[in-house]
Design a protein around this motif. Sequence first.
Motif, PDB file in Angstrom:
ATOM      1  N   GLU A 129       0.950  -1.441  -0.104  1.00 19.19           N
ATOM      2  CA  GLU A 129       0.135   0.122  -0.117  1.00 19.19           C
ATOM      3  C   GLU A 129       0.762   1.381  -0.114  1.00 19.19           C
ATOM      4  OE1 GLU A 129       0.155  -1.817   4.373  1.00 19.19           O
ATOM      5  OE2 GLU A 129      -0.045  -2.518   2.326  1.00 19.19           O
ATOM      6  N   GLU A 146       2.042   1.604  -3.607  1.00 18.47           N
ATOM      7  CA  GLU A 146       0.999   2.209  -4.311  1.00 18.47           C
ATOM      8  C   GLU A 146       0.478   3.662  -4.267  1.00 18.47           C
ATOM      9  OE1 GLU A 146      -2.674  -0.047  -3.658  1.00 18.47           O
ATOM     10  OE2 GLU A 146      -1.606  -1.994  -4.526  1.00 18.47           O
ATOM     11  N   SER A 170       3.299   5.863  -5.976  1.00 17.42           N
ATOM     12  CA  SER A 170       3.065   5.808  -7.458  1.00 17.42           C
ATOM     13  C   SER A 170       1.888   6.625  -7.820  1.00 17.42           C
ATOM     14  CB  SER A 170       3.059   4.150  -8.034  1.00 17.42           C
ATOM     15  OG  SER A 170       1.617   3.563  -7.596  1.00 17.42           O
ATOM     16  N   SER A 171       1.099   7.057  -6.974  1.00 16.56           N
ATOM     17  CA  SER A 171      -0.017   8.018  -7.483  1.00 16.56           C
ATOM     18  C   SER A 171       0.242   9.067  -7.761  1.00 16.56           C
ATOM     19  CB  SER A 171      -1.085   7.969  -6.255  1.00 16.56           C
ATOM     20  OG  SER A 171      -0.362   8.452  -5.144  1.00 16.56           O
TER      21      SER A 171
END
Length: 255
Positions: free
Chosen positions: A51, A54, A57-58
């Motif tokens: 998480e 992620e 990477s947002s």
Amino acid sequence: MIEKGGQQIASVEAWLRAAPPKSGEAHWKDGRSAKECAQAWVAALPDLPGEVVELLSSHPDFSPVAEWTAEPEAHVPMDAYRGPPNIDVMVRARDGAGPFVVAVEAKADETFGRTVAERLAQAERYLAGSPGSKAATRVREVTERLVGQTPDEVGGLYYQLFTAAAAALSEAERAGNTRAVLLIHEFVTDATKDELHTKNAEALDRFAERVSDGKIAGVEAGQIAGPIRRETWGAALYLGKAVRQTRSAGPNGSP
């Protein structure tokens, strides 16, 4: 790599020995933030928790992490005074754009502690008996540094968010980094209550709105908000929230 005091940590048991929670082993329980955080970070080795990957990477300012180290229960100076903030996990990382830091505050549904007003009142009571104390000065200086306002103007916001953000910025500035992330690592478990998760989300949103001068309305789960810049800061501040869902029961931990 996770390390503390020069020793690598590769198990939950080693994490507890090297970096027990500030409140002691009484708070080292399944479903609560200290143990859940250790489990999440150790289980992901040699990578970052999924998480967190992620989340990073947002945002276009971040790319895949090439290397990183994490220190649990890190004492990170944010000023010249004694008693630096305790950061649940301090991450020093590097991606394609260079080095950056992530100050991780782990939360199940525990609160962010005292408000700025409550912390200032506590510090002023302590000052009456200890004239050399800098606690009240610290409260005033950190609110001025982060939002350019007095404690009275931000009294309802949570002090832990101010100190964690200031610690992240200071750590980045010391290393010559240009990016500092304050990351709330939230754990939704059978032991947590939805209404308390909501209260924490609202508290983070209010802080984000104030520290960004209204440019950021809130911090969505799985997203990084920012950058936030001020002339007096040596790095840009980003705010993020990564959520790990392990609840097997219904809402509020009910069957």
